[in-house]
Design a protein around this motif. Structure first.
Motif, PDB file in Angstrom:
ATOM      1  N   PRO A  44      -9.014  50.650  42.036  1.00 27.99           N
ATOM      2  CA  PRO A  44      -7.713  51.023  41.470  1.00 27.99           C
ATOM      3  C   PRO A  44      -7.764  52.333  40.688  1.00 27.99           C
ATOM      4  O   PRO A  44      -8.710  52.603  39.955  1.00 27.99           O
ATOM      5  N   GLU A  45      -6.744  53.146  40.893  1.00 29.92           N
ATOM      6  CA  GLU A  45      -6.594  54.389  40.137  1.00 29.92           C
ATOM      7  C   GLU A  45      -5.587  54.168  39.007  1.00 29.92           C
ATOM      8  O   GLU A  45      -5.821  54.517  37.868  1.00 29.92           O
ATOM      9  N   HIS A  46      -4.448  53.584  39.344  1.00 32.32           N
ATOM     10  CA  HIS A  46      -3.408  53.252  38.348  1.00 32.32           C
ATOM     11  C   HIS A  46      -3.105  51.768  38.505  1.00 32.32           C
ATOM     12  O   HIS A  46      -2.507  51.351  39.482  1.00 32.32           O
ATOM     13  N   HIS A  47      -3.506  50.973  37.522  1.00 36.35           N
ATOM     14  CA  HIS A  47      -3.318  49.524  37.630  1.00 36.35           C
ATOM     15  C   HIS A  47      -2.262  48.986  36.680  1.00 36.35           C
ATOM     16  O   HIS A  47      -1.814  47.868  36.830  1.00 36.35           O
ATOM     17  N   HIS A  48      -1.836  49.751  35.685  1.00 42.93           N
ATOM     18  CA  HIS A  48      -0.785  49.356  34.735  1.00 42.93           C
ATOM     19  C   HIS A  48      -1.106  48.003  34.089  1.00 42.93           C
ATOM     20  O   HIS A  48      -0.250  47.135  33.974  1.00 42.93           O
ATOM     21  N   LEU A  49      -2.344  47.817  33.652  1.00 39.64           N
ATOM     22  CA  LEU A  49      -2.805  46.521  33.159  1.00 39.64           C
ATOM     23  C   LEU A  49      -2.085  46.086  31.880  1.00 39.64           C
ATOM     24  O   LEU A  49      -1.708  44.922  31.749  1.00 39.64           O
ATOM     25  N   GLY A  50      -1.871  46.987  30.950  1.00 38.78           N
ATOM     26  CA  GLY A  50      -1.196  46.616  29.697  1.00 38.78           C
ATOM     27  C   GLY A  50       0.217  46.109  29.935  1.00 38.78           C
ATOM     28  O   GLY A  50       0.631  45.099  29.357  1.00 38.78           O
ATOM     29  N   ARG A  51       0.938  46.789  30.789  1.00 37.92           N
ATOM     30  CA  ARG A  51       2.315  46.376  31.101  1.00 37.92           C
ATOM     31  C   ARG A  51       2.311  45.027  31.814  1.00 37.92           C
ATOM     32  O   ARG A  51       3.149  44.168  31.528  1.00 37.92           O
ATOM     33  N   LYS A  52       1.366  44.836  32.737  1.00 39.06           N
ATOM     34  CA  LYS A  52       1.288  43.567  33.456  1.00 39.06           C
ATOM     35  C   LYS A  52       0.972  42.420  32.522  1.00 39.06           C
ATOM     36  O   LYS A  52       1.520  41.327  32.657  1.00 39.06           O
ATOM     37  N   ILE A  53       0.092  42.638  31.561  1.00 35.52           N
ATOM     38  CA  ILE A  53      -0.269  41.570  30.622  1.00 35.52           C
ATOM     39  C   ILE A  53       0.930  41.181  29.764  1.00 35.52           C
ATOM     40  O   ILE A  53       1.158  39.995  29.508  1.00 35.52           O
ATOM     41  N   ARG A  54       1.717  42.153  29.332  1.00 39.97           N
ATOM     42  CA  ARG A  54       2.922  41.830  28.554  1.00 39.97           C
ATOM     43  C   ARG A  54       3.922  41.036  29.394  1.00 39.97           C
ATOM     44  O   ARG A  54       4.493  40.042  28.917  1.00 39.97           O
ATOM     45  N   ILE A  55       4.128  41.442  30.630  1.00 41.05           N
ATOM     46  CA  ILE A  55       5.065  40.735  31.507  1.00 41.05           C
ATOM     47  C   ILE A  55       4.554  39.331  31.807  1.00 41.05           C
ATOM     48  O   ILE A  55       5.312  38.356  31.774  1.00 41.05           O
ATOM     49  N   VAL A  56       3.257  39.216  32.094  1.00 41.30           N
ATOM     50  CA  VAL A  56       2.661  37.911  32.387  1.00 41.30           C
ATOM     51  C   VAL A  56       2.786  36.980  31.185  1.00 41.30           C
ATOM     52  O   VAL A  56       3.053  35.787  31.350  1.00 41.30           O
ATOM     53  N   THR A  57       2.623  37.489  29.987  1.00 42.17           N
ATOM     54  CA  THR A  57       2.739  36.663  28.785  1.00 42.17           C
ATOM     55  C   THR A  57       4.144  36.100  28.639  1.00 42.17           C
ATOM     56  O   THR A  57       4.317  34.908  28.348  1.00 42.17           O
ATOM     57  N   VAL A  58       5.152  36.929  28.864  1.00 42.72           N
ATOM     58  CA  VAL A  58       6.540  36.466  28.747  1.00 42.72           C
ATOM     59  C   VAL A  58       6.875  35.462  29.843  1.00 42.72           C
ATOM     60  O   VAL A  58       7.448  34.393  29.579  1.00 42.72           O
ATOM     61  N   VAL A  59       6.503  35.766  31.080  1.00 42.87           N
ATOM     62  CA  VAL A  59       6.792  34.864  32.195  1.00 42.87           C
ATOM     63  C   VAL A  59       6.056  33.543  31.998  1.00 42.87           C
ATOM     64  O   VAL A  59       6.619  32.462  32.235  1.00 42.87           O
ATOM     65  N   SER A  60       4.812  33.594  31.545  1.00 48.00           N
ATOM     66  CA  SER A  60       4.035  32.376  31.316  1.00 48.00           C
ATOM     67  C   SER A  60       4.646  31.522  30.222  1.00 48.00           C
ATOM     68  O   SER A  60       4.649  30.296  30.314  1.00 48.00           O
ATOM     69  N   LEU A  61       5.151  32.166  29.183  1.00 51.28           N
ATOM     70  CA  LEU A  61       5.792  31.420  28.105  1.00 51.28           C
ATOM     71  C   LEU A  61       7.027  30.680  28.610  1.00 51.28           C
ATOM     72  O   LEU A  61       7.247  29.517  28.272  1.00 51.28           O
ATOM     73  N   LEU A  62       7.818  31.335  29.458  1.00 48.36           N
ATOM     74  CA  LEU A  62       9.001  30.682  30.023  1.00 48.36           C
ATOM     75  C   LEU A  62       8.604  29.516  30.941  1.00 48.36           C
ATOM     76  O   LEU A  62       9.189  28.433  30.858  1.00 48.36           O
ATOM     77  N   LEU A  63       7.614  29.748  31.799  1.00 43.34           N
ATOM     78  CA  LEU A  63       7.152  28.675  32.684  1.00 43.34           C
ATOM     79  C   LEU A  63       6.570  27.519  31.879  1.00 43.34           C
ATOM     80  O   LEU A  63       6.812  26.342  32.190  1.00 43.34           O
ATOM     81  N   TRP A  64       5.794  27.844  30.824  1.00 38.41           N
ATOM     82  CA  TRP A  64       5.214  26.801  29.990  1.00 38.41           C
ATOM     83  C   TRP A  64       6.305  25.976  29.311  1.00 38.41           C
ATOM     84  O   TRP A  64       6.192  24.754  29.232  1.00 38.41           O
ATOM     85  N   ALA A  65       7.345  26.629  28.827  1.00 32.36           N
ATOM     86  CA  ALA A  65       8.428  25.911  28.153  1.00 32.36           C
ATOM     87  C   ALA A  65       9.102  24.927  29.110  1.00 32.36           C
ATOM     88  O   ALA A  65       9.395  23.783  28.734  1.00 32.36           O
ATOM     89  N   VAL A  66       9.325  25.352  30.341  1.00 26.97           N
ATOM     90  CA  VAL A  66       9.956  24.471  31.322  1.00 26.97           C
ATOM     91  C   VAL A  66       9.033  23.302  31.661  1.00 26.97           C
ATOM     92  O   VAL A  66       9.454  22.135  31.651  1.00 26.97           O
ATOM     93  N   ILE A  67       7.770  23.592  31.953  1.00 27.98           N
ATOM     94  CA  ILE A  67       6.833  22.542  32.343  1.00 27.98           C
ATOM     95  C   ILE A  67       6.560  21.590  31.177  1.00 27.98           C
ATOM     96  O   ILE A  67       6.531  20.363  31.364  1.00 27.98           O
ATOM     97  N   ALA A  68       6.367  22.121  29.974  1.00 30.24           N
ATOM     98  CA  ALA A  68       6.142  21.261  28.804  1.00 30.24           C
ATOM     99  C   ALA A  68       7.376  20.410  28.526  1.00 30.24           C
ATOM    100  O   ALA A  68       7.256  19.235  28.155  1.00 30.24           O
ATOM    101  N   GLY A  69       8.550  20.970  28.709  1.00 34.94           N
ATOM    102  CA  GLY A  69       9.785  20.192  28.526  1.00 34.94           C
ATOM    103  C   GLY A  69       9.880  19.039  29.504  1.00 34.94           C
ATOM    104  O   GLY A  69      10.281  17.926  29.137  1.00 34.94           O
ATOM    105  N   ILE A  70       9.505  19.277  30.749  1.00 36.61           N
ATOM    106  CA  ILE A  70       9.513  18.210  31.751  1.00 36.61           C
ATOM    107  C   ILE A  70       8.506  17.125  31.388  1.00 36.61           C
ATOM    108  O   ILE A  70       8.797  15.928  31.474  1.00 36.61           O
ATOM    109  N   ILE A  71       7.320  17.534  30.956  1.00 33.60           N
ATOM    110  CA  ILE A  71       6.286  16.558  30.593  1.00 33.60           C
ATOM    111  C   ILE A  71       6.708  15.747  29.374  1.00 33.60           C
ATOM    112  O   ILE A  71       6.589  14.517  29.351  1.00 33.60           O
ATOM    113  N   LEU A  72       7.219  16.416  28.344  1.00 30.60           N
ATOM    114  CA  LEU A  72       7.581  15.724  27.110  1.00 30.60           C
ATOM    115  C   LEU A  72       8.818  14.842  27.264  1.00 30.60           C
ATOM    116  O   LEU A  72       8.953  13.832  26.580  1.00 30.60           O
ATOM    117  N   SER A  73       9.728  15.219  28.163  1.00 35.62           N
ATOM    118  CA  SER A  73      10.930  14.417  28.348  1.00 35.62           C
ATOM    119  C   SER A  73      10.654  13.134  29.117  1.00 35.62           C
ATOM    120  O   SER A  73      11.445  12.201  29.053  1.00 35.62           O
TER     121      SER A  73
END
Length: 97
Positions: A44-73
């Motif tokens: 890789p020459e340009h991988h944009h890792l910092g931006r990807k990590i920020r996006i992955v963190t937000v998307v993961s938080l949303l997915l976790w909230a949905v999955i944890a909500g299903i489990i807890l309910s």
């Protein structure tokens, strides 16, 4: 769900999301025509890792909230996905054997 279980669930979701996001919009040395001696053209020459990590963190938080909500309910339980009846609750008053 305990705190440890919630953290492990988030970590698994985060790493799985990261592995999906890593190859998106990557520019290799071969794509740009600037291959450094001793490296592969697919490095890789340009991988944009910092931006990807920020996006992955937000998307993961949303997915976790949905999955944890299903489990807890209790909407989906272990018994719902136990197709071979290996995790049935213990019988009341029996010896368990």
């Amino acid at each position: 769900m305990s705190i440890a279980s919630a953290l492990v669930l988030y970590a698994v979701i985060w790493f799985m999301t990261l592995l999906v996001a890593l190859p998106i919009r990557i520019q290799t040395q071969g794509d740009l025509g600037k291959v450094t001696d001793g490296t592969h053209a697919s490095a890789p020459e340009h991988h944009h890792l910092g931006r990807k990590i920020r996006i992955v963190t937000v998307v993961s938080l949303l997915l976790w909230a949905v999955i944890a909500g299903i489990i807890l309910s209790g909407w989906i339980t272990v018994q719902d996905i136990d197709f071979f009846n290996r995790m049935r609750p213990p019988s009341a008053g029996g010896t368990g054997a």
